[in-house]
Design an enzyme around this catalytic site. Structure first.
Site, PDB file in Angstrom:
ATOM      1  N   SER A  47      42.698  32.352  32.552  1.00  0.00           N
ATOM      2  CA  SER A  47      42.833  33.774  32.857  1.00  0.00           C
ATOM      3  C   SER A  47      44.057  34.289  32.122  1.00  0.00           C
ATOM      4  O   SER A  47      44.978  33.523  31.814  1.00  0.00           O
ATOM      5  CB  SER A  47      43.019  33.976  34.365  1.00  0.00           C
ATOM      6  OG  SER A  47      43.421  35.296  34.674  1.00  0.00           O
ATOM      7  N   TYR A  82      48.115  32.462  42.182  1.00  0.00           N
ATOM      8  CA  TYR A  82      47.016  32.419  41.204  1.00  0.00           C
ATOM      9  C   TYR A  82      47.560  32.190  39.799  1.00  0.00           C
ATOM     10  O   TYR A  82      47.002  31.407  39.024  1.00  0.00           O
ATOM     11  CB  TYR A  82      46.234  33.725  41.284  1.00  0.00           C
ATOM     12  CG  TYR A  82      45.041  33.802  40.370  1.00  0.00           C
ATOM     13  CD1 TYR A  82      44.018  32.857  40.453  1.00  0.00           C
ATOM     14  CD2 TYR A  82      44.910  34.830  39.440  1.00  0.00           C
ATOM     15  CE1 TYR A  82      42.908  32.931  39.618  1.00  0.00           C
ATOM     16  CE2 TYR A  82      43.806  34.918  38.611  1.00  0.00           C
ATOM     17  CZ  TYR A  82      42.808  33.968  38.696  1.00  0.00           C
ATOM     18  OH  TYR A  82      41.713  34.036  37.871  1.00  0.00           O
TER      19      TYR A  82
END
Length: 258
Positions: A143, A156
């Site tokens: 990501s 995250y």
């Protein structure tokens, strides 16, 4: 540049997290590109339905229920293969958006286990099979979060940075062997479940993530990108590909129409 046609030895593509979103779209894209896709996820009904859909379209797919954090189950899964051509480590996800001061350690642990340890488990178990194909590819779906911090995202970000480092280090360690290591780092992708899961099913909070953004990326956008990198000729390695919607300049700079 020509698209490479998978050889018989490298025709199997394993996709984790294939029950929805990017994983499901990637399975469809690789099947259309000529791979026999093996769909893995915890939700048996979802991957079985997707396998039926892909097979009905004239391609080849098999569903295999699997929790990537269960190492014994992963090792058992790997025994089914002599060779594997492609492994797409897509299983992951985000939980919560709390600051470091109040973040839930259980959420952090769960994100690390899925995004990093799950990727490690599948990569370790299938690396010999990928090498045996003579033309293997490991894809790590990380990501943009793994490449830049933002408030409320530390857990995250840490997990996706771990996935990024895993891919980068593996590439160094296996250079000279017939296995490519590709990292795909998407930015804002609108899927049915990502934001909803992150916010514990709160649809209002999930909708605000994309509020005012004209065209976030779709799962199909990312899947087509993955399929493109995988189908480059064998000597071409796309080390890292970052993709964002045009409206997103960084993790914290997004154009929103009012």
């Amino acid at each position: 540049m020509a698209t490479a046609v998978p050889s018989a030895a490298s025709r199997i593509a394993v996709v984790t997290g294939a029950s929805s979103g990017i994983g499901a779209a990637t399975a469809r894209a690789l099947a259309a590109a000529g791979y026999r896709v093996v769909l893995t996820a915890r939700r048996k009904d979802r991957i079985e339905a997707l396998a039926e859909e892909i097979n009905a379209a004239g391609h080849a797919a098999t569903a295999y229920p699997l929790d990537v954090t269960d190492r014994a189950a992963v090792d058992e899964f790997a025994t089914a293969f002599t060779t594997v051509g492609v492994l797409v480590n897509n299983a992951g996800g985000a939980l919560g958006a709390d600051p470091v001061a109040t973040g839930d350690p259980a959420d952090w642990r769960s994100m690390y286990e899925t995004n990093v340890i799950g990727t490690l488990n599948l990569t370790q178990a299938l690396l010999p099979k990928l090498e045996a194909s003579g033309d293997g590819t490991v894809v790590v779906v990380s990501s943009t979060a793994g490449h830049g911090t933002y408030e409320g995202g530390a857990g995250y970000v840490a997990a996706k940075h771990g996935a990024h480092v895993l891919a980068e280090t593996l590439r160094l360690e296996i250079v000279g062997r017939p296995v490519r290591v590709i990292e795909i780092a998407p930015g804002m992708v609108r899927t049915d479940e990502f934001a909803l899961t992150r916010f514990g099913g709160d649809a209002e909070k999930a909708a605000k993530v994309y509020e005012g953004v004209a065209e976030p990326l779709t799962a199909e956008d990312v899947a087509e990108t993955i399929a493109w990198t995988v189908t480059r000729p064998s000597h071409v390695n796309v080390d890292l590909l970052v993709l964002r919607p045009r409206a997103q300049a960084s993790n914290t700079k997004v154009h929103r129409e009012r």
